[in-house]
Write an enzyme that holds these catalytic residues in place. Structure first.
Site, PDB file in Angstrom:
ATOM      1  N   ILE A 157       0.392  -5.277   7.933  1.00 59.77           N
ATOM      2  CA  ILE A 157       0.850  -4.839   9.255  1.00 59.77           C
ATOM      3  C   ILE A 157       1.232  -6.077   9.668  1.00 59.77           C
ATOM      4  O   ILE A 157       0.491  -6.941  10.425  1.00 59.77           O
ATOM      5  CB  ILE A 157      -0.052  -4.195  10.126  1.00 59.77           C
ATOM      6  N   ARG A 267      20.345 -39.366  -2.040  1.00 60.84           N
ATOM      7  CA  ARG A 267      19.557 -39.777  -3.292  1.00 60.84           C
ATOM      8  C   ARG A 267      20.237 -40.279  -4.279  1.00 60.84           C
ATOM      9  O   ARG A 267      21.235 -39.818  -4.784  1.00 60.84           O
ATOM     10  CB  ARG A 267      18.589 -38.438  -3.623  1.00 60.84           C
ATOM     11  N   GLU A 362      10.017  -4.771   3.888  1.00 55.39           N
ATOM     12  CA  GLU A 362      11.001  -3.693   4.363  1.00 55.39           C
ATOM     13  C   GLU A 362      11.765  -2.984   3.046  1.00 55.39           C
ATOM     14  O   GLU A 362      13.022  -2.858   3.388  1.00 55.39           O
ATOM     15  CB  GLU A 362      11.677  -4.237   5.331  1.00 55.39           C
TER      16      GLU A 362
HETATM   17  N1  CAA Z   1      17.758   8.058   7.422  1.00 59.44           N
HETATM   18  C1  CAA Z   1      17.586   9.282   7.775  1.00 59.44           C
HETATM   19  N2  CAA Z   1      17.120  10.127   6.786  1.00 59.44           N
HETATM   20  C2  CAA Z   1      16.355   9.777   5.837  1.00 59.44           C
HETATM   21  C3  CAA Z   1      16.815   8.620   5.279  1.00 59.44           C
HETATM   22  C4  CAA Z   1      17.644   7.518   6.151  1.00 59.44           C
HETATM   23  N3  CAA Z   1      17.797   6.187   5.553  1.00 59.44           N
HETATM   24  N4  CAA Z   1      16.256   8.284   4.102  1.00 59.44           N
HETATM   25  C5  CAA Z   1      15.602   9.433   3.814  1.00 59.44           C
HETATM   26  N5  CAA Z   1      15.838  10.244   4.707  1.00 59.44           N
HETATM   27  C6  CAA Z   1      15.375  11.631   4.764  1.00 59.44           C
HETATM   28  C7  CAA Z   1      15.742  12.510   3.796  1.00 59.44           C
HETATM   29  O1  CAA Z   1      17.104  12.946   3.990  1.00 59.44           O
HETATM   30  C8  CAA Z   1      14.957  13.713   3.539  1.00 59.44           C
HETATM   31  O2  CAA Z   1      15.046  14.544   4.592  1.00 59.44           O
HETATM   32  P1  CAA Z   1      14.982  16.398   4.328  1.00 59.44           P
HETATM   33  O3  CAA Z   1      13.342  16.266   4.133  1.00 59.44           O
HETATM   34  O4  CAA Z   1      15.506  16.886   5.376  1.00 59.44           O
HETATM   35  O5  CAA Z   1      15.603  16.555   3.008  1.00 59.44           O
HETATM   36  C9  CAA Z   1      13.673  13.062   4.136  1.00 59.44           C
HETATM   37  O6  CAA Z   1      13.859  11.898   4.758  1.00 59.44           O
HETATM   38  C10 CAA Z   1      12.882  12.380   2.803  1.00 59.44           C
HETATM   39  O7  CAA Z   1      13.565  11.562   1.866  1.00 59.44           O
HETATM   40  P2  CAA Z   1      13.495  11.250   0.435  1.00 59.44           P
HETATM   41  O8  CAA Z   1      13.141  12.510  -0.426  1.00 59.44           O
HETATM   42  O9  CAA Z   1      14.653  10.419   0.006  1.00 59.44           O
HETATM   43  O10 CAA Z   1      12.212  10.585   0.294  1.00 59.44           O
HETATM   44  P3  CAA Z   1      11.453   9.578  -0.899  1.00 59.44           P
HETATM   45  O11 CAA Z   1       9.880   9.817  -0.656  1.00 59.44           O
HETATM   46  O12 CAA Z   1      11.985  10.089  -2.057  1.00 59.44           O
HETATM   47  O13 CAA Z   1      11.570   8.153  -0.252  1.00 59.44           O
HETATM   48  C11 CAA Z   1      12.499   5.910  -0.274  1.00 59.44           C
HETATM   49  C12 CAA Z   1      12.868   7.621  -0.115  1.00 59.44           C
HETATM   50  C13 CAA Z   1      14.107   5.460   0.221  1.00 59.44           C
HETATM   51  C14 CAA Z   1      12.216   5.398  -1.593  1.00 59.44           C
HETATM   52  C15 CAA Z   1      11.653   5.551   0.960  1.00 59.44           C
HETATM   53  O14 CAA Z   1      10.503   6.089   0.592  1.00 59.44           O
HETATM   54  C16 CAA Z   1      11.496   4.114   1.310  1.00 59.44           C
HETATM   55  O15 CAA Z   1      12.538   3.626   1.991  1.00 59.44           O
HETATM   56  N6  CAA Z   1      10.450   3.296   0.577  1.00 59.44           N
HETATM   57  C17 CAA Z   1      10.299   1.910   1.054  1.00 59.44           C
HETATM   58  C18 CAA Z   1       9.395   1.818   2.311  1.00 59.44           C
HETATM   59  C19 CAA Z   1       9.465   0.494   2.849  1.00 59.44           C
HETATM   60  O16 CAA Z   1      10.708   0.093   3.060  1.00 59.44           O
HETATM   61  N7  CAA Z   1       8.432  -0.037   3.539  1.00 59.44           N
HETATM   62  C20 CAA Z   1       8.410  -1.112   4.382  1.00 59.44           C
HETATM   63  C21 CAA Z   1       7.545  -1.168   5.224  1.00 59.44           C
HETATM   64  S1  CAA Z   1       7.692  -1.846   6.887  1.00 59.44           S
HETATM   65  C22 CAA Z   1       7.734  -3.474   6.541  1.00 59.44           C
HETATM   66  O17 CAA Z   1       7.790  -4.168   5.661  1.00 59.44           O
HETATM   67  C23 CAA Z   1       7.802  -4.204   7.901  1.00 59.44           C
HETATM   68  C24 CAA Z   1       7.344  -5.703   7.931  1.00 59.44           C
HETATM   69  O18 CAA Z   1       6.358  -6.028   7.882  1.00 59.44           O
HETATM   70  C25 CAA Z   1       8.285  -6.710   7.601  1.00 59.44           C
END
Ligand code: CAA
Length: 378
Positions: A157, A267, A362
Site C-alpha cells: 500500500i 564523454r 497499477e
Molecule cells: N470500468 C468499469 N467496469 C469494469 C472495468 C472498468 N475498467 N473493468 C471491469 N469492469 C466490470 C466488468 O464489466 C464486470 O462487471 P459485471 O459484473 O457487471 O459484469 C466486473 O467489473 C468484473 O469484471 P471482470 O469480469 O473483467 O473482472 P476480472 O476479475 O476478470 O478482472 C482485470 C479484470 C482487468 C484483470 C482486473 O482484475 C485488474 O485490473 N487487475 C489488476 C489489478 C491492479 O491493477 N492492481 C493495482 C493495485 S493498485 C496500485 O498498484 C497502486 C499503487 O500503489 C501505485
C-alpha cells in the site's frame, strides 16, 4: 487534432517543472539514499494545486483537467519518481472520492487531500494473495448495528503509513468480483495497523507497507460508492491511475535520456565524443522515438478521459507501452554511461531502479494486455 497544450495545460506544466527543478531535483538523490518520505515537498505540491489537478476548485483542486495532470506528473517524475508516485496515488484517491463519494464524504476528505492537510491518500486494494486478481480478495467487512467491522490484510500500500485517509476494499458478500465494497478509513482508526516499510529496489523515498485490519470498526457513513459496487469503482479508478503511471514512466525516462544525451556529448573515447559513434546515436534515436510515442499515447488517453469518452483500453495501451519503453530507455542510459551508469555518482542507476516497478504496479504489463485484448475482442 491539436498537439499544442492550451494555456492552462502550459501553466500547470511550467509550474510543476519549476517546482521540480528548483525544489525537488536537488533533494532526489538524498531522499532515495536515506529513504526519506518527502513530507515538505508534498505540502509544496498541494500548495501549487498538484494534489488535485483534475479536482473541482470547489473542493480545493486546480480544476485543470487530465491532460494537465499527465503533464504535471511527468515533470515531477522527471525530478523524483518517489515523490511522483505519492502524488499519483493521492490524486487518484482524491478523484475517486470526488466522483463516487457522498456530498459529505467529498466535502470532508477531498479538501484535506488537495490542501495538503493530509500528506497523502492511499488506495488499499491489493492483498498478499490478491494482486493481479483483486476479485479474490479475502478482507471482509461485517455490517453491525453501529457500523462495519473490517478484518484482513492489504499488501503493497503506497503511502499506507502516512496517508490521512485510505480507500479500503473489502468483501461484503458474494464471491469473486461481486460483493466487494469500499470504505473510507481515517488514519489512526483503532484496529488498522501499518506493518514494516518495504525495503524496495527503487522508489525508496515512497512509503510502501502492508496493512492489517484487526476488528477495525468504521461507521456506516464510511461505506463509499454503494454496497457491493466496489469492484467497478476500483477498475474505473485504476483506468485513470494508469494514465498517471504512464506519465510517471515518461518523466523518469525523460530525465534519464536527457542525462545520457549530455553525457554522450561530453564523454570522449578514441579521441572523440561517444555521441559521434553510431552505436550511441542509435540508442539515443530509438529512445527519443519511443519516448515520443509514449507521450502521444498518454496524452491521447488523458484527452479521452477529459472529454468524457471511453478510455480504459487507451489508458492500458499508454501504461503498457510507456512503462516498457521507459524500462528499455533507462537500461540503454546505463549502457551509454558505461561504468559510471552503475554507480551512485550519476542518477542513471536510480532511474533504472525507479522505473522497474512501472511495468508492475497499477496492473502489470500482462494485465494491461488482458484489458486491451478484451476490449478488442468483445
Ligand atoms: N470500468 C468499469 N467496469 C469494469 C472495468 C472498468 N475498467 N473493468 C471491469 N469492469 C466490470 C466488468 O464489466 C464486470 O462487471 P459485471 O459484473 O457487471 O459484469 C466486473 O467489473 C468484473 O469484471 P471482470 O469480469 O473483467 O473482472 P476480472 O476479475 O476478470 O478482472 C482485470 C479484470 C482487468 C484483470 C482486473 O482484475 C485488474 O485490473 N487487475 C489488476 C489489478 C491492479 O491493477 N492492481 C493495482 C493495485 S493498485 C496500485 O498498484 C497502486 C499503487 O500503489 C501505485
Amino acid at each position: 487534432m491539436d498537439f499544442e497544450p492550451n494555456e492552462t495545460q502550459t501553466l500547470i506544466q511550467r509550474t510543476a517543472r519549476d517546482y521540480a527543478e528548483r525544489v525537488i531535483k536537488p533533494q532526489a538523490a538524498a531522499l532515495d539514499r536515506d529513504e526519506t518520505f518527502p513530507f515538505e515537498i508534498l505540502k509544496g505540491l498541494a500548495d501549487l494545486g498538484l494534489m488535485g489537478v483534475n479536482i473541482p476548485a470547489s473542493l480545493g483542486g486546480a480544476e485543470a483537467g487530465v491532460v494537465s495532470y499527465s503533464l504535471a506528473m511527468s515533470e515531477i517524475a522527471r525530478a523524483c519518481a518517489s515523490t511522483a508516485v505519492t502524488m499519483a496515488v493521492t490524486n487518484m484517491v482524491a478523484e475517486v472520492i470526488a466522483r463516487f463519494g457522498t456530498t459529505e464524504q467529498r466535502e470532508t476528505y477531498v479538501p484535506r487531500l488537495t490542501s495538503g492537510e493530509y500528506a497523502a491518500g492511499a488506495f488499499a486494494l491489493s492483498e498478499p494473495e490478491a494482486g493481479s486478481d483483486p476479485g479474490s480478495m479475502r478482507t471482509t467487512a461485517e455490517r453491525t448495528s453501529d457500523g462495519w467491522i473490517l478484518r484482513g490484510q492489504k499488501q503493497w500500500i503506497t503511502s499506507g503509513a502516512h496517508a490521512g485517509v485510505l480507500v479500503v476494499w473489502a468483501r461484503t458478500g458474494g464471491t469473486g468480483t461481486k460483493g466487494i465494497s469500499c470504505f473510507l478509513v481515517e488514519a489512526g482508526t483503532p484496529g488498522m495497523k501499518a506493518g514494516k516499510h518495504e525495503d524496495k529496489l527503487g522508489l525508496r523515498a515512497s512509503n510502501t507497507v502492508p496493512l492489517t485490519f484487526d476488528d477495525c470498526k468504521v461507521p456506516h457513513s464510511a461505506l463509499f460508492g454503494g454496497e457491493n459496487e466496489g469492484f467497478k469503482i476500483a477498475m474505473m479508478a485504476l483506468d485513470g491511475g494508469r494514465i498517471g503511471i504512464a506519465s510517471q514512466a515518461i518523466g523518469i525516462a525523460t530525465a534519464a535520456l536527457e542525462e545520457a544525451t549530455e553525457y554522450a556529448r561530453q564523454r570522449k573515447q578514441f579521441g572523440k565524443s561517444i555521441g559521434e559513434f553510431q552505436a550511441i546515436q542509435w540508442m539515443i534515436a530509438d529512445s527519443k522515438t519511443e519516448l515520443d510515442a509514449s507521450r502521444m499515447l498518454a496524452l491521447r488517453a488523458a484527452s479521452l478521459k477529459e472529454s468524457g469518452k471511453p478510455f480504459s483500453s487507451e489508458a492500458a495501451m499508454a501504461k503498457l507501452y510507456a512503462s516498457e519503453a521507459a524500462n528499455r530507455i533507462c537500461n540503454r542510459v546505463v549502457q551509454i554511461h558505461g561504468g559510471y551508469g552503475y554507480v551512485r555518482d550519476f542518477p542513471a542507476e536510480r532511474h533504472l531502479r525507479d522505473v522497474r516497478v512501472t511495468t508492475i504496479y497499477e496492473g502489470t504489463s500482462e494485465i494491461q494486455r488482458t484489458v486491451i485484448a478484451r476490449s478488442a475482442l468483445k
